[in-house]
Motif scaffolding. Structure first.
Motif, PDB file in Angstrom:
ATOM      1  N   PRO A 207       0.568  -1.330   0.119  1.00  0.00           N
ATOM      2  CA  PRO A 207      -0.138   0.208   0.260  1.00  0.00           C
ATOM      3  C   PRO A 207       0.523   1.165   0.029  1.00  0.00           C
ATOM      4  CG  PRO A 207       0.481  -1.276   1.877  1.00  0.00           C
ATOM      5  CD  PRO A 207       0.570  -1.710   1.104  1.00  0.00           C
ATOM      6  N   LEU A 208       2.039   1.080   0.538  1.00  0.00           N
ATOM      7  CA  LEU A 208       2.779   2.193   0.442  1.00  0.00           C
ATOM      8  C   LEU A 208       3.502   2.723  -1.233  1.00  0.00           C
ATOM      9  CD1 LEU A 208       4.662   1.986   3.853  1.00  0.00           C
ATOM     10  CD2 LEU A 208       3.148   3.184   3.654  1.00  0.00           C
ATOM     11  N   ILE A 209       3.838   1.343  -1.229  1.00  0.00           N
ATOM     12  CA  ILE A 209       4.400   1.885  -2.767  1.00  0.00           C
ATOM     13  C   ILE A 209       3.216   2.037  -3.426  1.00  0.00           C
ATOM     14  CG2 ILE A 209       4.862   0.656  -4.694  1.00  0.00           C
ATOM     15  CD1 ILE A 209       5.889  -1.778  -2.897  1.00  0.00           C
ATOM     16  N   ALA A 210       1.519   1.986  -3.469  1.00  0.00           N
ATOM     17  CA  ALA A 210       0.642   3.001  -4.508  1.00  0.00           C
ATOM     18  C   ALA A 210       0.215   3.649  -4.699  1.00  0.00           C
ATOM     19  CB  ALA A 210      -0.994   1.336  -3.926  1.00  0.00           C
ATOM     20  N   ARG A 211       0.534   4.542  -3.063  1.00  0.00           N
ATOM     21  CA  ARG A 211       0.492   6.062  -2.634  1.00  0.00           C
ATOM     22  C   ARG A 211       1.492   6.813  -2.849  1.00  0.00           C
ATOM     23  NH1 ARG A 211      -1.321   3.681   2.258  1.00  0.00           N
ATOM     24  NH2 ARG A 211       0.619   4.232   3.671  1.00  0.00           N
ATOM     25  N   ALA A 215       5.476   8.962 -11.164  1.00  0.00           N
ATOM     26  CA  ALA A 215       6.843   8.461 -11.309  1.00  0.00           C
ATOM     27  C   ALA A 215       8.120   7.862 -10.614  1.00  0.00           C
ATOM     28  CB  ALA A 215       7.810   9.906 -11.328  1.00  0.00           C
ATOM     29  N   ASP A 216       7.368   7.900  -9.045  1.00  0.00           N
ATOM     30  CA  ASP A 216       8.677   7.072  -8.305  1.00  0.00           C
ATOM     31  C   ASP A 216       8.299   5.947  -8.757  1.00  0.00           C
ATOM     32  OD1 ASP A 216       9.621   9.153  -7.437  1.00  0.00           O
ATOM     33  OD2 ASP A 216       8.736   9.328  -5.158  1.00  0.00           O
ATOM     34  N   ARG A 217       7.136   5.436  -8.499  1.00  0.00           N
ATOM     35  CA  ARG A 217       6.332   3.892  -8.802  1.00  0.00           C
ATOM     36  C   ARG A 217       7.131   3.317 -10.625  1.00  0.00           C
ATOM     37  NH1 ARG A 217       1.528   6.320  -7.532  1.00  0.00           N
ATOM     38  NH2 ARG A 217       0.627   4.817  -9.923  1.00  0.00           N
ATOM     39  N   GLU A 235      19.458   6.802 -19.021  1.00  0.00           N
ATOM     40  CA  GLU A 235      18.773   6.921 -20.928  1.00  0.00           C
ATOM     41  C   GLU A 235      17.849   7.357 -21.624  1.00  0.00           C
ATOM     42  OE1 GLU A 235      19.994   3.593 -23.400  1.00  0.00           O
ATOM     43  OE2 GLU A 235      22.698   3.738 -22.363  1.00  0.00           O
ATOM     44  N   ARG A 236      16.219   5.984 -20.540  1.00  0.00           N
ATOM     45  CA  ARG A 236      14.698   6.527 -21.130  1.00  0.00           C
ATOM     46  C   ARG A 236      14.740   8.231 -20.138  1.00  0.00           C
ATOM     47  NH1 ARG A 236      11.232   1.062 -19.124  1.00  0.00           N
ATOM     48  NH2 ARG A 236      12.646  -0.094 -20.940  1.00  0.00           N
ATOM     49  N   LEU A 237      15.177   8.286 -18.640  1.00  0.00           N
ATOM     50  CA  LEU A 237      15.055  10.147 -18.638  1.00  0.00           C
ATOM     51  C   LEU A 237      15.398  10.571 -18.940  1.00  0.00           C
ATOM     52  CD1 LEU A 237      14.287   8.704 -14.214  1.00  0.00           C
ATOM     53  CD2 LEU A 237      12.887   9.176 -16.186  1.00  0.00           C
TER      54      LEU A 237
END
Length: 271
Positions: A207-211, A215-217, A235-237
């Motif tokens: 649930p912490l990751i879901a919040r 961009a962070d996820r 390279e992607r960023l």
């Protein structure tokens, strides 16, 4: 007119060229006694098509003989539903009809554990999508790439990939082939699993990751789900590898603080 019987079939009667026989069938009166004979001839001539499609779906947890019966039911449905005047060939009509019947059989009857219907339907499309992507990319596609190919969300795609294991179950009393001691799975039940603590941590972190911000996820997904290196993420960023390292460190530290965990992943000592 006398219709051909199944025993009079000749090379010209292969299922690739059944339209003339459908023309004859359509010309017969519904009450004509020759009609069921001609229909049986058409079905028997096309049986190799049904058997070939059934063979394509073998090795997925279902007996080939059962798949063959399902495919033949699909063939009968195709024969009875085909309309000559629509301008399409019987083959182009029969193949998706038969394949649809086999896929429905897998979706509704073959699963050993309960799987949501959207996941079942996605799973039936996976093999073809993965094959197309492997030819196009010349490597194994990622779940995100498969999801884009199928126009699905990543979560449903991952569940569909996992659902490949839901076609069959093994008995806990079965002795594994690589077990020289002859012990069964049931003999090993009841032992303390070392992964329990990891599962507990995962349930806290989910649930912490879901919040987290999107961009962070996505950053965590690239690094720990798609197994991209920090350089590949950079390279992607469009930034440096060092910046990616700092971003990851910041996100992970934030999760640890919210979950009240130390950097080692263990609960903090009570103060």
């Amino acid at each position: 007119m006398t219709a051909a019987t199944p025993t009079t079939a000749h090379p010209a009667d292969a299922y690739e060229n059944l339209e003339p026989w459908f023309d004859k069938l359509a010309a017969l009166d519904p009450a004509d006694p020759e009609r069921p004979i001609l229909r049986e001839h058409i079905i028997e001539t096309a049986l190799p098509l049904a058997d070939h499609i059934a063979q394509r779906y073998s090795g997925r947890g279902e007996q080939v003989d059962d798949l063959r019966q399902v495919a033949r039911i699909g063939l009968v449905l195709a024969v009875d539903r085909f309309e000559v005047g629509r301008g399409t060939s019987f083959l182009s009509f029969a193949v998706p009809t038969i394949m649809g019947e086999v896929r429905r059989h897998f979706r509704d009857h073959v699963w050993a554990v309960r799987v949501p219907r959207p996941v079942k339907e996605a799973q039936t499309r996976l093999a073809a999508a993965v094959e197309r992507l492997m030819q196009r990319l010349e490597r194994q596609p990622t779940p995100r790439e498969i999801a884009a190919e199928l126009a699905l969300d990543v979560d449903t795609t991952v569940l569909a990939l996992m659902a490949n294991n839901a076609f069959r179950t093994d008995s806990i009393d079965q002795i594994p082939l690589d077990d020289e001691r002859g012990s069964t799975l049931s003999d090993r039940l009841g032992r303390e699993e070392g992964c329990y603590r990891l599962i507990e941590r995962s349930s806290v972190a989910r649930p912490l990751i879901a919040r987290l911000p999107a961009a962070d996820r996505e950053l965590l997904c690239w690094r720990y789900f798609e197994s991209l290196s920090q350089s590949q993420i950079a390279e992607r960023l469009g930034c440096s590898q060092m910046q990616v390292s700092r971003l990851l460190t910041r996100v992970l530290e934030r999760l640890r603080e919210q979950a009240d965990l130390t950097p080692a992943g263990l609960p903090k000592a009570a103060s």
